[in-house]
Scaffold this motif. Structure first.
Motif, PDB file in Angstrom:
ATOM      1  N   LYS A  12       0.831  -1.205   0.000  1.00 38.67           N
ATOM      2  CA  LYS A  12       0.000   0.000   0.000  1.00 38.67           C
ATOM      3  C   LYS A  12       0.869   1.260   0.000  1.00 38.67           C
ATOM      4  CE  LYS A  12      -4.057  -2.094   2.159  1.00 38.67           C
ATOM      5  NZ  LYS A  12      -4.826  -2.073   0.891  1.00 38.67           N
ATOM      6  N   ASN A  15       1.986   1.614  -3.522  1.00 37.86           N
ATOM      7  CA  ASN A  15       0.889   2.080  -4.358  1.00 37.86           C
ATOM      8  C   ASN A  15       0.731   3.599  -4.270  1.00 37.86           C
ATOM      9  OD1 ASN A  15      -1.490   1.842  -6.025  1.00 37.86           O
ATOM     10  ND2 ASN A  15      -2.711   2.108  -4.180  1.00 37.86           N
ATOM     11  N   SER A  19       1.413   6.011  -7.489  1.00 40.76           N
ATOM     12  CA  SER A  19       0.312   6.853  -7.963  1.00 40.76           C
ATOM     13  C   SER A  19       0.761   8.305  -8.058  1.00 40.76           C
ATOM     14  CB  SER A  19      -0.891   6.729  -7.022  1.00 40.76           C
ATOM     15  OG  SER A  19      -1.388   5.407  -7.024  1.00 40.76           O
ATOM     16  N   SER A  35      -7.149  14.811  -6.290  1.00 43.05           N
ATOM     17  CA  SER A  35      -8.296  13.953  -6.587  1.00 43.05           C
ATOM     18  C   SER A  35      -7.915  12.870  -7.589  1.00 43.05           C
ATOM     19  CB  SER A  35      -9.454  14.791  -7.148  1.00 43.05           C
ATOM     20  OG  SER A  35      -9.926  15.711  -6.198  1.00 43.05           O
ATOM     21  N   SER A  39      -7.677   8.844  -6.984  1.00 39.11           N
ATOM     22  CA  SER A  39      -8.365   7.902  -7.869  1.00 39.11           C
ATOM     23  C   SER A  39      -7.398   6.863  -8.411  1.00 39.11           C
ATOM     24  CB  SER A  39      -9.015   8.676  -9.016  1.00 39.11           C
ATOM     25  OG  SER A  39      -9.643   7.798  -9.924  1.00 39.11           O
ATOM     26  N   GLU A  40      -6.206   7.311  -8.802  1.00 39.80           N
ATOM     27  CA  GLU A  40      -5.180   6.391  -9.300  1.00 39.80           C
ATOM     28  C   GLU A  40      -4.779   5.385  -8.227  1.00 39.80           C
ATOM     29  OE1 GLU A  40      -2.486   4.670 -11.910  1.00 39.80           O
ATOM     30  OE2 GLU A  40      -3.922   6.273 -12.391  1.00 39.80           O
ATOM     31  N   ALA A  41      -4.730   5.842  -6.973  1.00 36.77           N
ATOM     32  CA  ALA A  41      -4.339   4.981  -5.857  1.00 36.77           C
ATOM     33  C   ALA A  41      -5.500   4.139  -5.329  1.00 36.77           C
ATOM     34  CB  ALA A  41      -3.775   5.825  -4.722  1.00 36.77           C
ATOM     35  N   ASP A  42      -6.697   4.410  -5.871  1.00 40.90           N
ATOM     36  CA  ASP A  42      -7.915   3.698  -5.456  1.00 40.90           C
ATOM     37  C   ASP A  42      -8.211   3.908  -3.971  1.00 40.90           C
ATOM     38  OD1 ASP A  42     -10.180   2.197  -5.992  1.00 40.90           O
ATOM     39  OD2 ASP A  42      -9.204   0.282  -5.540  1.00 40.90           O
ATOM     40  N   ILE A  43      -8.041   5.153  -3.528  1.00 35.61           N
ATOM     41  CA  ILE A  43      -8.413   5.515  -2.165  1.00 35.61           C
ATOM     42  C   ILE A  43      -9.206   6.822  -2.239  1.00 35.61           C
ATOM     43  CG2 ILE A  43      -6.397   4.420  -1.099  1.00 35.61           C
ATOM     44  CD1 ILE A  43      -5.182   7.215  -0.799  1.00 35.61           C
ATOM     45  N   SER A  44      -9.829   7.194  -1.141  1.00 35.04           N
ATOM     46  CA  SER A  44     -10.570   8.455  -1.125  1.00 35.04           C
ATOM     47  C   SER A  44      -9.601   9.626  -1.004  1.00 35.04           C
ATOM     48  CB  SER A  44     -11.564   8.473   0.038  1.00 35.04           C
ATOM     49  OG  SER A  44     -10.866   8.502   1.275  1.00 35.04           O
ATOM     50  N   LYS A  45     -10.038  10.776  -1.490  1.00 36.39           N
ATOM     51  CA  LYS A  45      -9.218  11.978  -1.376  1.00 36.39           C
ATOM     52  C   LYS A  45      -8.981  12.333   0.087  1.00 36.39           C
ATOM     53  CE  LYS A  45      -9.158  16.830  -2.868  1.00 36.39           C
ATOM     54  NZ  LYS A  45      -9.908  17.877  -3.616  1.00 36.39           N
TER      55      LYS A  45
END
Length: 208
Positions: A12, A15, A19, A35, A39-45
């Protein structure tokens, strides 16, 4: 930054690094949005801002981490028990290829960061520019066996040539898998064999 980042599993952490490297490599600092990185990291801002208080802190963390990676690579690359010029070069390229595999946009990121002119971050970047992209050239020149060369005075010029070839070979490798990278390493070693025949004395022409 929030120390919780360092408590994340290594995959993680990687990642989040990759990203950031990707988005800041593709876009200048001002245009790369948190943002899009989230999104690229697949987590929330909001989670991204939990780990890093703002965009500047995140960017400088990425930059410092990239420099640390390269500095560690430089130290690992200088094996004082190995004094053959071409063996040292090949080992250096192999390590760089592995870094590109693990962190595919790292080199593009630091190249763009080097020329970043935004005053918000430029002073911080300038502090560490001097060690960007170094791989231990001076240390290498101090430990190699000059007796193997037909003309020892050519070594510095040869090193400049070889490093340019290496940089060229490593461009555009971000999307290659490890087997394709191994092919690139073999191609590079073949080029080094050709140069070795030209620069080394006959008695030292042993295949790399």
């Amino acid at each position: 930054m929030n120390q919780a980042y360092f408590q994340l599993p290594l995959d993680k952490q990687r990642n989040l690094l990759n990203s950031g490297y990707k988005l800041f490599a593709l876009y200048p600092y001002k245009k790369a949005s948190m943002s899009a990185i989230a999104s690229e990291a697949d987590i929330s801002k909001s989670l991204l801002f939990y780990y890093f208080k703002d965009k500047k802190e995140y960017y400088l963390f990425l930059f410092n981490t990239a420099i640390d990676f390269l500095d560690e690579q430089k130290e690992e690359g200088i094996n004082k028990q190995m004094n053959d010029f071409f063996q040292l070069i090949n080992k250096t390229v192999e390590r760089r290829m592995k870094m590109i595999h693990d962190y595919p946009y790292l080199y593009k990121f630091i190249t763009r960061a080097y020329y970043e002119s935004l005053e918000e971050i430029k002073p911080e970047i300038d502090k560490r520019k001097k060690i960007l992209l170094q791989i231990g050239e001076e240390e290498m020149l101090n430990i190699i066996d000059y007796d193997k060369f037909k003309n020892p005075s050519d070594v510095k010029i040869l090193l400049d040539i070889v490093l340019s070839v290496a940089e060229g070979c490593m461009r555009g490798l971000e999307d290659l898998d490890i087997s394709k990278m191994q092919e690139k390493i073999c191609e590079f070693k073949s080029m080094m064999d050709s140069l070795k025949k030209y620069y080394y004395k006959e008695e030292f022409l042993i295949k790399l």
